[in-house]
Design a protein around this motif. Structure first.
Motif, mmCIF file in Angstrom:
data_model
loop_
_atom_site.group_PDB
_atom_site.id
_atom_site.type_symbol
_atom_site.label_atom_id
_atom_site.label_comp_id
_atom_site.label_asym_id
_atom_site.label_seq_id
_atom_site.Cartn_x
_atom_site.Cartn_y
_atom_site.Cartn_z
ATOM 1 N N ASP A 161 -7.249 -0.864 0.336
ATOM 2 C CA ASP A 161 -7.716 -1.772 -0.720
ATOM 3 C C ASP A 161 -6.809 -1.649 -1.946
ATOM 4 O O ASP A 161 -7.119 -0.953 -2.910
ATOM 5 C CB ASP A 161 -9.161 -1.436 -1.090
ATOM 6 N N VAL A 162 -5.673 -2.368 -1.898
ATOM 7 C CA VAL A 162 -4.680 -2.238 -2.970
ATOM 8 C C VAL A 162 -5.163 -2.822 -4.295
ATOM 9 O O VAL A 162 -4.645 -2.460 -5.354
ATOM 10 C CB VAL A 162 -3.329 -2.885 -2.566
ATOM 11 N N ARG A 163 -6.108 -3.739 -4.250
ATOM 12 C CA ARG A 163 -6.604 -4.315 -5.506
ATOM 13 C C ARG A 163 -7.829 -3.558 -6.028
ATOM 14 O O ARG A 163 -8.260 -3.769 -7.158
ATOM 15 C CB ARG A 163 -6.937 -5.797 -5.345
ATOM 16 N N GLY A 164 -8.390 -2.666 -5.181
ATOM 17 C CA GLY A 164 -9.567 -1.897 -5.568
ATOM 18 C C GLY A 164 -9.258 -0.416 -5.688
ATOM 19 O O GLY A 164 -8.682 0.045 -6.679
ATOM 20 N N ALA A 165 -9.623 0.357 -4.657
ATOM 21 C CA ALA A 165 -9.524 1.821 -4.712
ATOM 22 C C ALA A 165 -8.102 2.329 -4.929
ATOM 23 O O ALA A 165 -7.881 3.276 -5.694
ATOM 24 C CB ALA A 165 -10.097 2.413 -3.420
ATOM 25 N N VAL A 166 -7.138 1.711 -4.264
ATOM 26 C CA VAL A 166 -5.744 2.175 -4.415
ATOM 27 C C VAL A 166 -5.239 1.889 -5.828
ATOM 28 O O VAL A 166 -4.563 2.720 -6.443
ATOM 29 C CB VAL A 166 -4.820 1.523 -3.366
ATOM 30 N N HIS A 167 -5.592 0.724 -6.359
ATOM 31 C CA HIS A 167 -5.152 0.387 -7.715
ATOM 32 C C HIS A 167 -5.841 1.273 -8.743
ATOM 33 O O HIS A 167 -5.247 1.656 -9.765
ATOM 34 C CB HIS A 167 -5.421 -1.088 -8.015
ATOM 35 N N GLU A 168 -7.086 1.632 -8.478
ATOM 36 C CA GLU A 168 -7.806 2.541 -9.381
ATOM 37 C C GLU A 168 -7.125 3.917 -9.402
ATOM 38 O O GLU A 168 -6.973 4.536 -10.461
ATOM 39 C CB GLU A 168 -9.265 2.674 -8.937
ATOM 40 N N ALA A 169 -6.706 4.366 -8.228
ATOM 41 C CA ALA A 169 -5.982 5.646 -8.152
ATOM 42 C C ALA A 169 -4.636 5.539 -8.865
ATOM 43 O O ALA A 169 -4.187 6.480 -9.519
ATOM 44 C CB ALA A 169 -5.782 6.037 -6.690
ATOM 45 N N TRP A 170 -4.011 4.399 -8.720
ATOM 46 C CA TRP A 170 -2.735 4.114 -9.389
ATOM 47 C C TRP A 170 -2.900 4.232 -10.907
ATOM 48 O O TRP A 170 -2.101 4.880 -11.586
ATOM 49 C CB TRP A 170 -2.286 2.716 -8.969
ATOM 50 N N LEU A 171 -3.949 3.598 -11.437
ATOM 51 C CA LEU A 171 -4.205 3.640 -12.881
ATOM 52 C C LEU A 171 -4.574 5.059 -13.329
ATOM 53 O O LEU A 171 -4.167 5.505 -14.403
ATOM 54 C CB LEU A 171 -5.324 2.660 -13.241
ATOM 55 N N GLU A 218 0.828 -1.212 0.000
ATOM 56 C CA GLU A 218 0.000 0.000 0.000
ATOM 57 C C GLU A 218 0.864 1.265 0.000
ATOM 58 O O GLU A 218 0.663 2.177 -0.815
ATOM 59 C CB GLU A 218 -0.916 -0.001 1.224
ATOM 60 N N LYS A 219 1.838 1.333 0.893
ATOM 61 C CA LYS A 219 2.671 2.531 0.995
ATOM 62 C C LYS A 219 3.574 2.696 -0.225
ATOM 63 O O LYS A 219 3.859 3.814 -0.657
ATOM 64 C CB LYS A 219 3.478 2.487 2.292
ATOM 65 N N ALA A 220 4.023 1.574 -0.790
ATOM 66 C CA ALA A 220 4.843 1.642 -2.004
ATOM 67 C C ALA A 220 4.031 2.241 -3.147
ATOM 68 O O ALA A 220 4.516 3.121 -3.879
ATOM 69 C CB ALA A 220 5.340 0.248 -2.378
ATOM 70 N N MET A 221 2.785 1.787 -3.315
ATOM 71 C CA MET A 221 1.937 2.323 -4.384
ATOM 72 C C MET A 221 1.659 3.815 -4.170
ATOM 73 O O MET A 221 1.718 4.613 -5.108
ATOM 74 C CB MET A 221 0.616 1.543 -4.440
ATOM 75 N N LYS A 222 1.389 4.186 -2.933
ATOM 76 C CA LYS A 222 1.038 5.577 -2.641
ATOM 77 C C LYS A 222 2.224 6.523 -2.792
ATOM 78 O O LYS A 222 2.036 7.733 -2.974
ATOM 79 C CB LYS A 222 0.434 5.674 -1.239
ATOM 80 N N GLU A 223 3.440 5.985 -2.710
ATOM 81 C CA GLU A 223 4.626 6.821 -2.939
ATOM 82 C C GLU A 223 4.608 7.454 -4.321
ATOM 83 O O GLU A 223 5.138 8.547 -4.528
ATOM 84 C CB GLU A 223 5.911 5.979 -2.809
ATOM 85 N N LEU A 224 4.018 6.748 -5.289
ATOM 86 C CA LEU A 224 4.050 7.211 -6.675
ATOM 87 C C LEU A 224 2.814 7.995 -7.081
ATOM 88 O O LEU A 224 2.751 8.507 -8.201
ATOM 89 C CB LEU A 224 4.229 6.016 -7.621
ATOM 90 N N LEU A 225 1.825 8.071 -6.199
ATOM 91 C CA LEU A 225 0.614 8.814 -6.550
ATOM 92 C C LEU A 225 0.875 10.314 -6.462
ATOM 93 O O LEU A 225 1.444 10.796 -5.484
ATOM 94 C CB LEU A 225 -0.537 8.430 -5.617
ATOM 95 N N PRO A 226 0.452 11.077 -7.458
ATOM 96 C CA PRO A 226 0.587 12.543 -7.393
ATOM 97 C C PRO A 226 -0.174 13.094 -6.196
ATOM 98 O O PRO A 226 -1.115 12.473 -5.695
ATOM 99 C CB PRO A 226 -0.033 13.009 -8.713
ATOM 100 N N LYS A 227 0.214 14.267 -5.739
ATOM 101 C CA LYS A 227 -0.401 14.854 -4.550
ATOM 102 C C LYS A 227 -1.897 15.057 -4.693
ATOM 103 O O LYS A 227 -2.639 15.035 -3.719
ATOM 104 C CB LYS A 227 0.276 16.181 -4.225
ATOM 105 N N GLY A 228 -2.352 15.240 -5.907
ATOM 106 C CA GLY A 228 -3.784 15.475 -6.115
ATOM 107 C C GLY A 228 -4.627 14.222 -6.052
ATOM 108 O O GLY A 228 -5.859 14.292 -6.061
ATOM 109 N N ILE A 229 -3.987 13.060 -6.006
ATOM 110 C CA ILE A 229 -4.736 11.800 -5.981
ATOM 111 C C ILE A 229 -4.517 11.137 -4.623
ATOM 112 O O ILE A 229 -3.407 10.732 -4.290
ATOM 113 C CB ILE A 229 -4.278 10.850 -7.107
#
Length: 311
Positions: free
Chosen positions: A204-214, A184-195
């Motif tokens: 939810d790394v396979r749901g909401a977090v992954h959707e934000a990632w995409l 979770e924290k690894a994925m969020k490291e790459l999310l822009p500040k606005g997301i």
């Protein structure tokens, strides 16, 4: 403290007023100093004092004297464990920790690669099992060098998960949570500040977090690996023992995901004449900083070979 001055010769030889000078240097270091990074801070101060000291790949006599002095002063607290985060691994039914040294080695004794593996236990491993272990070891070795690009506050969850698995079944629930936290924290490291993803959806790394990632334009991550690491927040409090197979699978899948995630980060360029990392970046985890430098240099030189384990 009274100012102490020494000559370049005294620094090079560790003689004369060297001991007094080093106490003067130590007195000027940060109040909240981490003994593991004291050498870097000390060398910076000594250079500002107008003395020549080299702490590169081939440190000079002055740097060696300073390092020896600090090692004696701080003892084990000054020691940097030059190994990447351990990976929990089952071998002949027992859980061990795999240890990958930094710098990377082409040949590694099995009893070094697998912590606390005895010579008798190593001798009993079949050739087929040895081959599978070597393949897994190389995959994780490569993955951990990628993971070294992530923040220390993210990587700590990977370290903790491995240690909890080693401690036994009562700690598997906590290991599963640390595994999820790492991804979770690894994925969020790459999310822009606005997301951002908050609340229960934030786990939810396979749901909401992954959707934000995409949504951030990042490449999709393998859903099977995300399924492996997903778990409920209640596992932290569960008195029901987690199965060892699913716990290890989640742990290993998190390593694979961590490497895929980290490949999207901007990394050091080893083609430059000099590689420089600010001390503030080194201080939180010196080992990860060393691993990032070696990875950058290896990519340029093409000297990234397969590691062979031997008995």
């Amino acid at each position: 403290m009274q100012k102490i001055l020494i000559s370049q010769q005294e620094l090079n030889d560790g003689s004369g007023h060297f001991d007094e000078y080093m106490h003067f240097v130590k007195h000027r270091l940060f109040v909240d100093l981490d003994p593991r990074t004291a050498l870097f801070s000390a060398v910076s101060l000594i250079s500002k004092d107008g003395l020549k000291i080299e702490l590169g790949s081939f440190r000079d006599a002055a740097a060696q004297n300073v390092e020896n002095w600090l090692s004696e002063y701080y003892g084990e607290r000054a020691h940097i464990d030059f190994a990447l985060p351990r990976i929990a691994y089952r071998l002949d039914g027992a859980i061990y920790l795999l240890r990958m040294p930094v710098p990377r080695m082409d040949l590694l004794p099995l009893t070094v690669a697998v912590e606390d593996l005895t010579d008798n236990a190593a001798a009993s491993i079949s050739s087929q099992r040895m081959s599978a272990l070597t393949n897994d070891f190389n995959e994780f070795y490569d993955a951990l060098y990628e993971i070294s690009e992530l923040l220390p506050t993210t990587v700590i969850h990977l370290r903790d998960a491995a240690q909890r698995i080693l401690q036994g079944p009562m700690f598997f629930g906590l290991a599963r949570w640390d595994t999820l936290m790492f991804v979770e924290k690894a994925m969020k490291e790459l999310l822009p500040k606005g997301i951002t993803v908050k609340g229960s959806d934030g786990h939810d790394v396979r749901g909401a977090v992954h959707e934000a990632w995409l949504a951030a334009g990042l490449p999709a991550l393998p859903m099977g690996l995300l399924d492996d690491v997903m778990c409920s927040h209640t596992v932290r409090y569960s008195e029901t023992t987690m199965p060892v197979d699913t716990t290890l699978r989640a742990h290993h899948s998190s390593v694979r995901l961590g490497a895929l995630i980290a490949k999207n980060l901007v990394t050091l360029d080893g083609s430059q004449n000099e590689l420089r990392i600010k001390l503030e970046k080194v201080r939180p985890d010196p080992l990860l900083s060393v691993a990032r430098i070696e990875k950058a240099l290896a990519v340029v030189s093409g000297a990234w070979s397969r590691v062979e384990l031997y008995r």
